[in-house]
Motif scaffolding. Structure first.
Motif, PDB file in Angstrom:
ATOM      1  N   GLU A  83     -49.551  40.695  23.695  1.00  0.00           N
ATOM      2  CA  GLU A  83     -50.657  40.956  22.773  1.00  0.00           C
ATOM      3  C   GLU A  83     -50.584  40.075  21.535  1.00  0.00           C
ATOM      4  O   GLU A  83     -51.608  39.816  20.887  1.00  0.00           O
TER       5      GLU A  83
ATOM      6  N   ARG B 234     -45.466  43.942  26.681  1.00  0.00           N
ATOM      7  CA  ARG B 234     -46.864  44.151  26.298  1.00  0.00           C
ATOM      8  C   ARG B 234     -47.092  43.733  24.851  1.00  0.00           C
ATOM      9  O   ARG B 234     -48.071  43.045  24.540  1.00  0.00           O
ATOM     10  N   TRP B 235     -46.190  44.142  23.948  1.00  0.00           N
ATOM     11  CA  TRP B 235     -46.339  43.768  22.546  1.00  0.00           C
ATOM     12  C   TRP B 235     -46.310  42.251  22.369  1.00  0.00           C
ATOM     13  O   TRP B 235     -47.094  41.699  21.595  1.00  0.00           O
TER      14      TRP B 235
END
Length: 327
Positions: free
Chosen positions: A292, A288-289
């Motif tokens: 993003e 996810r990081w």
């Protein structure tokens, strides 16, 4: 053998039969330590450490020196006889033991913390700088570094090594023909790294430049490097997601980020003794990081620890920066 001689040997064997006392003697053979420092290294309560010290002192194996409100201890051995012979045998057998390696690493950390307490005014990483190569062996570092290098970009490109420390990875990358910018916020670490680089053959295929900077605000311009490496760094950062955003910012489109760190674990001693702010990272959180930050199709390889070491499992995560905002 006379009865007194047999009794003396029995005392030697009984005293050295306890593994905690052996650990204490190994430490005190290397450095003079106070009880608080031994508590931190051994991860034990004051009462337990003091009890073992009393037994060792009664056996005549310790000297003690008062320093202010503290008492500092050091190993003393007779020039010859069963105590010296038994200790040398035990010490040699323990030399390659994983617990001994961990104790030695934490000893260096304790000595660095002592420098800070004594008024150096420097951070832990500044104080420990030249000793960091030995301290970081607690991470099983050589294998992890090799895995990071296996994710490398071709020679001739420009890469950033975030949290470069004493420059171990940066110099290896340069030896493979890459031009490296090593970034660290510790002046002590960077000083040690520059000394290493100065000793390298000037005909080395790659080049290295070391810069002072924070992983959360990297001292590099946008889209200025072809790859970014962060080797055993995320766990020491207050905001690892923000650091990954910074890595993506300085990366050219199509460039690659490579992260090496721990998977989630319950090794709380690493948090206390080595300054870890995070006890590992979930793969889904990493994905996810990275997404993003504009890094696409992350690949995460999980690796089990060396069976001989009391260490967490690790990962090597890699992803490339999108080539356009629309992709």
């Amino acid at each position: 053998m006379t009865a007194p001689a047999a009794e003396a040997l029995q005392k030697v064997f009984k005293t050295l039969a306890d593994p905690t006392r052996l650990r204490i003697l190994r430490l005190l053979e290397q450095e003079e330590l106070i009880v608080g420092e031994m508590m931190d290294i051994l991860g034990m309560a004051q009462s337990r450490v003091s009890r073992h010290l009393a037994i060792l002192r009664e056996a005549g194996l310790l000297s003690d020196r008062r320093e202010g409100t503290f008492v500092a201890y050091r190993l003393v051995l007779p020039d010859e006889g069963p105590w010296r012979d038994a200790w040398i045998l035990a010490r040699d057998r323990l030399a390659s033991d994983p617990t001994s390696e961990r104790d030695d690493a934490l000893l260096r950390r304790a000595l660095a913390a002592r420098k800070v307490r004594e008024g150096s005014g420097r951070s832990f990483f500044d104080a420990v700088g030249p000793e960091w190569d030995a301290l970081r062996t607690v991470f099983g570092d050589d294998l992890l570094r090799a895995r990071a290098i296996a994710e490398l970009v071709p020679p001739g490109l420009r890469v950033a090594d975030i949290g470069t420390g004493t420059g171990v990875l940066a110099l290896e990358l340069a030896s493979l023909g890459l031009d490296v910018i090593g970034v660290d916020q510790s002046d002590g670490m960077l000083e040690a790294a520059r000394e290493k680089w100065a000793a390298i053959d000037p005909e080395a295929p790659g080049r290295v430049e070391f810069r002072s900077g924070d992983a959360h605000a990297l001292p590099l311009s946008d889209a200025s490097v072809d790859a970014v490496f962060a080797h055993m760094v995320l766990h020491s950062l207050e905001e690892p997601a923000r650091a990954i955003l910074e890595m993506a910012r300085i990366l050219r489109p199509g460039g690659q980020v490579v992260l090496v760190d721990f998977l989630p674990h319950d090794h709380a001693w690493m948090e206390k003794e080595l300054g870890l702010l995070w006890l590992g990272f979930e793969p889904d959180t990493l994905r996810r990081w990275m997404a993003e930050a504009g890094l696409e199709t992350p690949r995460i390889q999980q690796h089990d620890p060396d069976a001989k070491r009391d260490l967490p499992a690790t990962f090597v995560a890699s992803a490339r920066k999108r080539t356009s905002a629309n992709e």
